[in-house]
Design a protein around this motif. Structure first.
Motif, PDB file in Angstrom:
ATOM      1  N   SER A  14       0.862  -1.177   0.000  1.00  0.00           N
ATOM      2  CA  SER A  14       0.000   0.000   0.000  1.00  0.00           C
ATOM      3  C   SER A  14       0.901   1.229   0.000  1.00  0.00           C
ATOM      4  CB  SER A  14      -0.884  -0.005   1.249  1.00  0.00           C
ATOM      5  OG  SER A  14      -0.074   0.143   2.418  1.00  0.00           O
ATOM      6  N   TRP A  15       0.284   2.418  -0.160  1.00  0.00           N
ATOM      7  CA  TRP A  15       1.094   3.634  -0.172  1.00  0.00           C
ATOM      8  C   TRP A  15       1.793   3.817   1.171  1.00  0.00           C
ATOM      9  CZ3 TRP A  15       0.321   7.299   3.523  1.00  0.00           C
ATOM     10  CH2 TRP A  15      -0.902   7.317   4.172  1.00  0.00           C
ATOM     11  N   PHE A  16       1.177   3.372   2.277  1.00  0.00           N
ATOM     12  CA  PHE A  16       1.787   3.525   3.601  1.00  0.00           C
ATOM     13  C   PHE A  16       3.033   2.632   3.718  1.00  0.00           C
ATOM     14  CE2 PHE A  16       2.020   2.252   8.138  1.00  0.00           C
ATOM     15  CZ  PHE A  16       2.269   3.493   8.693  1.00  0.00           C
ATOM     16  N   ARG A  17       2.861   1.351   3.314  1.00  0.00           N
ATOM     17  CA  ARG A  17       3.997   0.437   3.357  1.00  0.00           C
ATOM     18  C   ARG A  17       5.066   0.860   2.365  1.00  0.00           C
ATOM     19  NH1 ARG A  17       3.152  -4.558   1.526  1.00  0.00           N
ATOM     20  NH2 ARG A  17       5.355  -4.932   1.878  1.00  0.00           N
ATOM     21  N   LYS A  18       4.649   1.442   1.251  1.00  0.00           N
ATOM     22  CA  LYS A  18       5.610   1.850   0.230  1.00  0.00           C
ATOM     23  C   LYS A  18       6.551   2.925   0.774  1.00  0.00           C
ATOM     24  CE  LYS A  18       7.138   1.291  -3.935  1.00  0.00           C
ATOM     25  NZ  LYS A  18       6.326   1.233  -5.155  1.00  0.00           N
ATOM     26  N   PHE A  19       6.036   3.745   1.717  1.00  0.00           N
ATOM     27  CA  PHE A  19       6.891   4.758   2.345  1.00  0.00           C
ATOM     28  C   PHE A  19       8.060   4.086   3.067  1.00  0.00           C
ATOM     29  CE2 PHE A  19       8.020   7.085   6.222  1.00  0.00           C
ATOM     30  CZ  PHE A  19       8.487   8.273   5.674  1.00  0.00           C
ATOM     31  N   PHE A  20       7.773   2.997   3.797  1.00  0.00           N
ATOM     32  CA  PHE A  20       8.834   2.295   4.522  1.00  0.00           C
ATOM     33  C   PHE A  20       9.764   1.551   3.558  1.00  0.00           C
ATOM     34  CE2 PHE A  20       5.606   2.861   7.798  1.00  0.00           C
ATOM     35  CZ  PHE A  20       6.363   3.329   8.858  1.00  0.00           C
ATOM     36  N   VAL A  21       9.180   1.011   2.488  1.00  0.00           N
ATOM     37  CA  VAL A  21      10.009   0.355   1.468  1.00  0.00           C
ATOM     38  C   VAL A  21      11.006   1.352   0.899  1.00  0.00           C
ATOM     39  CG1 VAL A  21       9.959  -0.648  -0.849  1.00  0.00           C
ATOM     40  CG2 VAL A  21       8.310  -1.405   0.863  1.00  0.00           C
ATOM     41  N   LEU A  22      10.485   2.547   0.587  1.00  0.00           N
ATOM     42  CA  LEU A  22      11.330   3.608   0.027  1.00  0.00           C
ATOM     43  C   LEU A  22      12.421   4.010   1.022  1.00  0.00           C
ATOM     44  CD1 LEU A  22      11.310   5.467  -2.576  1.00  0.00           C
ATOM     45  CD2 LEU A  22      10.236   7.178  -1.117  1.00  0.00           C
ATOM     46  N   LEU A  23      12.044   4.095   2.287  1.00  0.00           N
ATOM     47  CA  LEU A  23      12.969   4.540   3.331  1.00  0.00           C
ATOM     48  C   LEU A  23      14.098   3.541   3.551  1.00  0.00           C
ATOM     49  CD1 LEU A  23      13.280   6.899   5.375  1.00  0.00           C
ATOM     50  CD2 LEU A  23      12.026   5.497   7.018  1.00  0.00           C
ATOM     51  N   PHE A  24      13.739   2.239   3.608  1.00  0.00           N
ATOM     52  CA  PHE A  24      14.727   1.221   3.976  1.00  0.00           C
ATOM     53  C   PHE A  24      15.368   0.533   2.769  1.00  0.00           C
ATOM     54  CE2 PHE A  24      12.151   1.541   7.822  1.00  0.00           C
ATOM     55  CZ  PHE A  24      13.135   1.623   8.803  1.00  0.00           C
ATOM     56  N   SER A  25      14.690   0.545   1.610  1.00  0.00           N
ATOM     57  CA  SER A  25      15.237  -0.162   0.442  1.00  0.00           C
ATOM     58  C   SER A  25      15.485   0.760  -0.737  1.00  0.00           C
ATOM     59  CB  SER A  25      14.274  -1.285   0.008  1.00  0.00           C
ATOM     60  OG  SER A  25      14.083  -2.222   1.033  1.00  0.00           O
ATOM     61  N   GLY A  26      15.333   2.062  -0.521  1.00  0.00           N
ATOM     62  CA  GLY A  26      15.514   3.015  -1.620  1.00  0.00           C
ATOM     63  C   GLY A  26      16.902   2.985  -2.218  1.00  0.00           C
ATOM     64  N   ARG A  27      17.912   2.687  -1.398  1.00  0.00           N
ATOM     65  CA  ARG A  27      19.285   2.647  -1.903  1.00  0.00           C
ATOM     66  C   ARG A  27      19.552   1.385  -2.724  1.00  0.00           C
ATOM     67  NH1 ARG A  27      20.672   7.584  -1.834  1.00  0.00           N
ATOM     68  NH2 ARG A  27      22.897   7.050  -1.915  1.00  0.00           N
ATOM     69  N   ASP A  28      18.606   0.441  -2.697  1.00  0.00           N
ATOM     70  CA  ASP A  28      18.754  -0.803  -3.452  1.00  0.00           C
ATOM     71  C   ASP A  28      17.682  -0.902  -4.539  1.00  0.00           C
ATOM     72  OD1 ASP A  28      20.968  -2.042  -2.064  1.00  0.00           O
ATOM     73  OD2 ASP A  28      19.617  -2.259  -0.360  1.00  0.00           O
ATOM     74  N   ASN A  29      17.335   0.244  -5.114  1.00  0.00           N
ATOM     75  CA  ASN A  29      16.358   0.246  -6.196  1.00  0.00           C
ATOM     76  C   ASN A  29      16.983  -0.345  -7.462  1.00  0.00           C
ATOM     77  OD1 ASN A  29      15.232   2.465  -8.608  1.00  0.00           O
ATOM     78  ND2 ASN A  29      13.811   1.100  -7.565  1.00  0.00           N
ATOM     79  N   PHE A  30      16.241  -1.210  -8.126  1.00  0.00           N
ATOM     80  CA  PHE A  30      16.731  -1.905  -9.309  1.00  0.00           C
ATOM     81  C   PHE A  30      15.754  -1.664 -10.453  1.00  0.00           C
ATOM     82  CE2 PHE A  30      16.509  -5.801 -11.909  1.00  0.00           C
ATOM     83  CZ  PHE A  30      17.793  -5.816 -12.419  1.00  0.00           C
ATOM     84  N   ILE A  31      16.252  -1.159 -11.571  1.00  0.00           N
ATOM     85  CA  ILE A  31      15.421  -0.881 -12.736  1.00  0.00           C
ATOM     86  C   ILE A  31      16.022  -1.580 -13.945  1.00  0.00           C
ATOM     87  CG2 ILE A  31      14.562   0.914 -14.304  1.00  0.00           C
ATOM     88  CD1 ILE A  31      14.526   2.836 -11.972  1.00  0.00           C
ATOM     89  N   ARG A  32      15.203  -2.427 -14.568  1.00  0.00           N
ATOM     90  CA  ARG A  32      15.694  -3.129 -15.762  1.00  0.00           C
ATOM     91  C   ARG A  32      14.763  -2.886 -16.934  1.00  0.00           C
ATOM     92  NH1 ARG A  32      15.648  -9.024 -17.978  1.00  0.00           N
ATOM     93  NH2 ARG A  32      17.110  -8.720 -19.679  1.00  0.00           N
ATOM     94  N   PHE A  33      15.327  -2.289 -17.998  1.00  0.00           N
ATOM     95  CA  PHE A  33      14.597  -2.105 -19.246  1.00  0.00           C
ATOM     96  C   PHE A  33      14.685  -3.400 -20.050  1.00  0.00           C
ATOM     97  CE2 PHE A  33      15.858   2.123 -17.958  1.00  0.00           C
ATOM     98  CZ  PHE A  33      14.768   2.904 -18.262  1.00  0.00           C
ATOM     99  N   SER A  34      13.597  -3.751 -20.714  1.00  0.00           N
ATOM    100  CA  SER A  34      13.584  -4.940 -21.558  1.00  0.00           C
ATOM    101  C   SER A  34      13.323  -4.549 -23.006  1.00  0.00           C
ATOM    102  CB  SER A  34      12.511  -5.928 -21.083  1.00  0.00           C
ATOM    103  OG  SER A  34      12.798  -6.419 -19.785  1.00  0.00           O
ATOM    104  N   GLN A  35      13.489  -5.521 -23.878  1.00  0.00           N
ATOM    105  CA  GLN A  35      13.231  -5.307 -25.301  1.00  0.00           C
ATOM    106  C   GLN A  35      11.793  -4.818 -25.508  1.00  0.00           C
ATOM    107  OE1 GLN A  35      15.609  -6.137 -27.826  1.00  0.00           O
ATOM    108  NE2 GLN A  35      14.227  -5.088 -29.225  1.00  0.00           N
ATOM    109  N   PRO A  36      11.582  -3.735 -26.280  1.00  0.00           N
ATOM    110  CA  PRO A  36      10.211  -3.247 -26.529  1.00  0.00           C
ATOM    111  C   PRO A  36       9.319  -4.361 -27.070  1.00  0.00           C
ATOM    112  CG  PRO A  36      11.823  -1.682 -27.374  1.00  0.00           C
ATOM    113  CD  PRO A  36      12.591  -2.895 -26.957  1.00  0.00           C
ATOM    114  N   LEU A  37       8.065  -4.352 -26.666  1.00  0.00           N
ATOM    115  CA  LEU A  37       7.116  -5.352 -27.137  1.00  0.00           C
ATOM    116  C   LEU A  37       6.855  -5.159 -28.629  1.00  0.00           C
ATOM    117  CD1 LEU A  37       4.518  -5.141 -24.228  1.00  0.00           C
ATOM    118  CD2 LEU A  37       6.304  -6.863 -24.543  1.00  0.00           C
ATOM    119  N   ASP A  38       6.816  -6.257 -29.357  1.00  0.00           N
ATOM    120  CA  ASP A  38       6.535  -6.200 -30.793  1.00  0.00           C
ATOM    121  C   ASP A  38       5.017  -6.178 -30.975  1.00  0.00           C
ATOM    122  OD1 ASP A  38       6.411  -6.366 -33.499  1.00  0.00           O
ATOM    123  OD2 ASP A  38       7.745  -8.092 -33.699  1.00  0.00           O
ATOM    124  N   LEU A  39       4.452  -4.980 -31.012  1.00  0.00           N
ATOM    125  CA  LEU A  39       3.001  -4.846 -31.102  1.00  0.00           C
ATOM    126  C   LEU A  39       2.454  -5.279 -32.458  1.00  0.00           C
ATOM    127  CD1 LEU A  39       2.466  -1.440 -29.264  1.00  0.00           C
ATOM    128  CD2 LEU A  39       2.328  -3.755 -28.350  1.00  0.00           C
TER     129      LEU A  39
END
Length: 816
Positions: free
Chosen positions: A151-176
């Motif tokens: 939830s948005w409330f839990r997401k605040f704590f996720v951001l606070l404690f795990s924000g330094r370990d954010n992982f973003i992976r782009f993938s191959q664009p979908l072939d529409l």
């Protein structure tokens, strides 16, 4: 409403700058996926959360991608670029409101169908906060874990404690275009788009974090309740005349000894320590062909990493690299010798499970271990083990030990749903930390066990070790392999009690050899092993700087234009740059006189350099044999070259785990020689150019195989000059003669006298029917006689004389 959204986005962006540090893969999404930022672009993500949007917006700005917080014009409509499939749940309750993803998808598809536009980019983006897989039974830790949809409330704590370990992976664009061109209900297409995205994100999350973890107690109880271990406990109780409870406790102790205790917190701490360590030890770590692994995980494959084993550093380097590729660290099969305090506990919490050297005579241990391994595969964990069993002391690949691989295939016969693929991995170094220890062991010293003192000693001796190299070889789909080689393998599937089918042993052996071939096909050339190839064949292991650079340029051109495999990596630097880098590693002496500089291997490093040469000698096997033949003959024909390689390549392939000979490989090597003005080719005729430089270059390249051919000549000579020789006698006499040659000609290469290498060569001769066993002993075939004559023509006269004197003397002694 737009003003409120902008305000909330502004607040999220501010929090992102304060609390978030993102790890982005791939490092250059535009180049990796050939993206065009000017084209209409949408980003589809799993969760429609402002924190995810803020993190993505910041990354897109950094990499030059369109801003996901802005709208995208598509035809006459303005659409949101950010497509979140699922809304977060409310603060109270579990049911989320439907997101706008379906409507957004419908608008995009309607536009494509009406306009025929093909340049719309819909890019899936996996956004994870931390890499904690979560628990099968959630506890207090879920408050700060992103393993469940917060939830948005839990997401605040996720951001606070795990924000330094954010992982973003782009993938191959979908072939529409595939969706648009489908003959399906138009209204169904947006739903299919979201289904495809959901499956993709599930696989991405599983690949990055692994499945949810059971508690250790849960795991043990489920294993002890399995029919296989229950049966093993009954047998243990009966054979040892103990109670069922005592036998169960014995099984529990074995599980406690074996099982990993994976901890995401340990991995995160280890990541920071290892980052510091690599920066201190290495000038960099080169990782190649990792995209193959991502392709497998995208398809839902379970991964078994099977690397070569050079050093204890392999455990750390490969796991660290896998983690930084955005994949979950594998469970690692580690020798029980590494389970010592305090390292054992750290390894166990990093995913290591421990295996004894032998299962012999302990049926309960065998059953417990096999069941544990099966459960790892059934639950979906990636696994890593070293098929060589132990670290190579010579730099060559060791013959594979097939126990773990056999248990892997037996686990598949339990009926695992997901496809399983083996990923062979080549690991190379410009300096192996334990190399001095290896040399002592090859000289006859006992292998020392691992200890805390050894750890502190290793830390004390930390220094610049050059670069590390990690190449992922061609993956092997076990399912596909069995379908091709053993079409009826599925008939052996049993959900619990798996008996070894008759075909298992041969197929495991063949598969293990294929893994080793794929490892060596992905070898990495570097400054140290290239210089070892050159200097070790020269007198005093030294060469003038200009000649050294010229030979190094020759080898670089050869490997770039006529590589043994397309997975072999060659340095991008020039010969001068490689030499400059190598000199900084304190392995060489630079001697200056009035004629210029001479580069020599340090006296204390001379024997050790054989290790680095052996890492890549197989890449020069065919070029070296051709160079030696040309140097000796001066004139030859293409047919003679092909006949020579055809006779020796099967022996090389068995010794160095080489793939089948490419019919164009010889032509490419000779063409490279032509490019370097070393030879001239007219029709079928080949001759050396009239140049002293070309003779020297070909001689140096040809001498790279000298010790291998001498070893062959020793064994073949004994067989050819006898009317039959017992195998034990052949092995003994060959080793004695090898040691004598070493004394006469100053050979200090450890594997030259290694009885295991000689025994392996004799076995290879038998497998290829070059020798047969008769009542008189081992006798040679007509084909072996050809090998004998080739060796006589190729080896230096003084070396051949030394070998021939002994074998003739022994033959005469046997007759008398």
């Amino acid at each position: 409403m737009r003003i409120i959204n902008r305000c909330l986005n502004f607040i999220s962006a501010g929090m992102n700058r304060l609390f978030v540090k993102s790890k982005v893969l791939p490092e250059n999404p535009i180049e990796q996926y050939n993206l065009n930022p000017a084209n209409p672009t949408f980003f589809i993500v799993r969760l429609n959360a402002r924190s995810d949007l803020a993190a993505l917006a910041r990354v897109c700005k950094k990499y030059g991608l369109p801003n996901p917080t802005q709208e995208q014009r598509l035809g006459n409509a303005e659409l949101e670029r950010f497509i979140g499939i699922q809304n977060p749940p409310p603060l109270f309750g579990n049911k989320s409101k439907p997101s706008n993803a379906l409507q957004q998808g419908k608008q995009i598809i309607d536009h494509l169908m009406q306009s025929g536009e093909k340049n719309v980019q819909v890019i899936p983006v996996t956004i994870l906060w931390g890499r904690n897989p979560g628990k099968e039974k959630p506890g207090l830790g879920t408050l700060v874990s992103h393993s469940l949809t917060p939830s948005w409330f839990r997401k605040f704590f996720v951001l606070l404690f795990s924000g330094r370990d954010n992982f973003i992976r782009f993938s191959q664009p979908l072939d529409l275009s595939l969706l648009v061109n489908e003959k399906a209900d138009v209204d169904e297409l947006p739903h299919k788009l979201l289904r495809v995205a959901r499956v993709h994100f599930r696989r991405q999350k599983l690949a990055a974090t692994g499945p949810k973890m059971p508690s250790r107690e849960q795991l043990f109880n489920s294993l002890l309740a399995s029919p296989t271990i229950k049966k093993a406990i009954q047998i243990e109780a009966k054979e040892k005349n103990i109670s069922q409870e005592q036998a169960r406790q014995n099984a529990l102790k074995l599980l406690d000894e074996i099982a990993a205790n994976y901890s995401d917190a340990t991995i995160r701490v280890a990541d920071r320590i290892l980052t510091w360590l690599w920066n201190k030890l290495y000038n960099g770590i080169d990782i190649k062909f990792s995209e193959q692994v991502h392709e497998l995980t995208d398809k839902g494959h379970e991964i078994i990493y099977m690397p070569c084993h050079r050093s204890h550093m392999d455990y750390l380097l490969l796991t660290y690299s896998i983690y930084h590729l955005g994949l979950v660290p594998p469970h690692i099969a580690a020798g029980i010798n590494l389970n010592f305090f305090p390292a054992g506990g750290v390894f166990r919490r990093s995913g290591a499970f421990f295996i004894r050297r032998s299962f012999a005579g302990n049926k309960l241990y065998s059953s417990v271990f096999k069941e544990y391994l099966s459960q790892l595969f059934i639950k979906g964990y990636s696994v890593k083990f070293y098929t060589e069993g132990g670290r190579s002391r010579t730099g060559r690949l060791l013959p594979p030990k097939t126990g773990m691989l056999a248990m892997t295939l037996q686990a598949m016969l339990r009926g695992i749903d997901r496809p399983i693929s083996i990923v062979p991995v080549y690991i190379g170094y410009e300096h192996v930390m334990e190399i001095n220890t290896y040399l002592k062991e090859l000289a006859g010293n006992d292998k020392k066990g691992e200890s805390v003192l050894g750890i502190f000693k290793a830390i004390k001796n930390l220094k610049n070790y050059g670069r590390g190299y990690l190449n992922f070889g061609d993956p092997i789909s076990i399912n596909q392999y069995l379908n091709e080689q053993q079409p009826d393998w599925r008939e052996s599937i049993h959900p619990t009690d798996v008996q070894k089918p008759q075909w298992l042993g041969p197929q495991v052996a063949n598969l293990a050899d294929k893994v080793m071939v794929n490892i060596n096909s992905a070898a990495a050339l570097n400054a140290v092993n290239l210089l070892a190839m050159i200097l070790l064949v020269n007198d005093k292991h030294a060469l003038s700087k200009p000649k050294l650079i010229a030979q190094l340029e020759f080898y670089l051109h050869l490997q770039r234009s006529a590589s043994y495999s397309d997975k072999v990596t060659t340095p991008n630097e020039s010969a001068e740059q490689l030499l400059e880098h190598a000199l900084k590693l304190n392995k060489f002496d630079v001697i200056s006189d009035e004629f210029g500089e001479i580069i020599a291997i340090n006296d204390k490093e001379k024997t050790l350099f054989n290790y680095y040469r052996n890492n890549v000698l197989h890449l020069f096997a065919v070029p070296s044999l051709l160079a030696l033949h040309l140097f000796k003959a001066h004139k030859t024909t293409m047919a003679d070259c092909q006949a020579l390689i055809a006779r020796f390549y099967p022996l090389f392939a068995k010794e160095w785990f080489l793939h089948e000979l490419d019919e164009n490989y010889i032509t490419r090597v000779l063409a490279s020689f032509v490019d370097q003005d070393l030879i001239e080719i007219e029709g079928d005729n080949i001759k050396i150019t009239n140049s002293n430089d070309c003779l020297a270059k070909l001689e140096m390249l040809g001498r790279a195989l000298s010790l291998t051919l001498q070893r062959y000549a020793i064994v073949v000579g004994f067989i050819q000059t006898s009317s039959g020789i017992e195998r034990e006698e052949l092995e003994h006499e060959s080793q004695v003669l090898a040691e004598r040659l070493g004394t006469l000609h100053g050979i200090k290469t450890p594997e030259f006298f290694d009885k295991k290498v000689l025994v392996g060569f004799i076995s290879s001769l038998r497998e290829q029917k070059l020798i047969t066993e008769t009542e008189q002993g081992l006798t040679g075939s007509n084909e072996l006689c050809e090998v004998y004559l080739y060796l006589k023509a190729l080896l230096p006269a003084r070396v051949w004389q030394s070998i021939d004197d002994i074998v003739q003397s022994q033959a005469q002694h046997a007759k008398d």
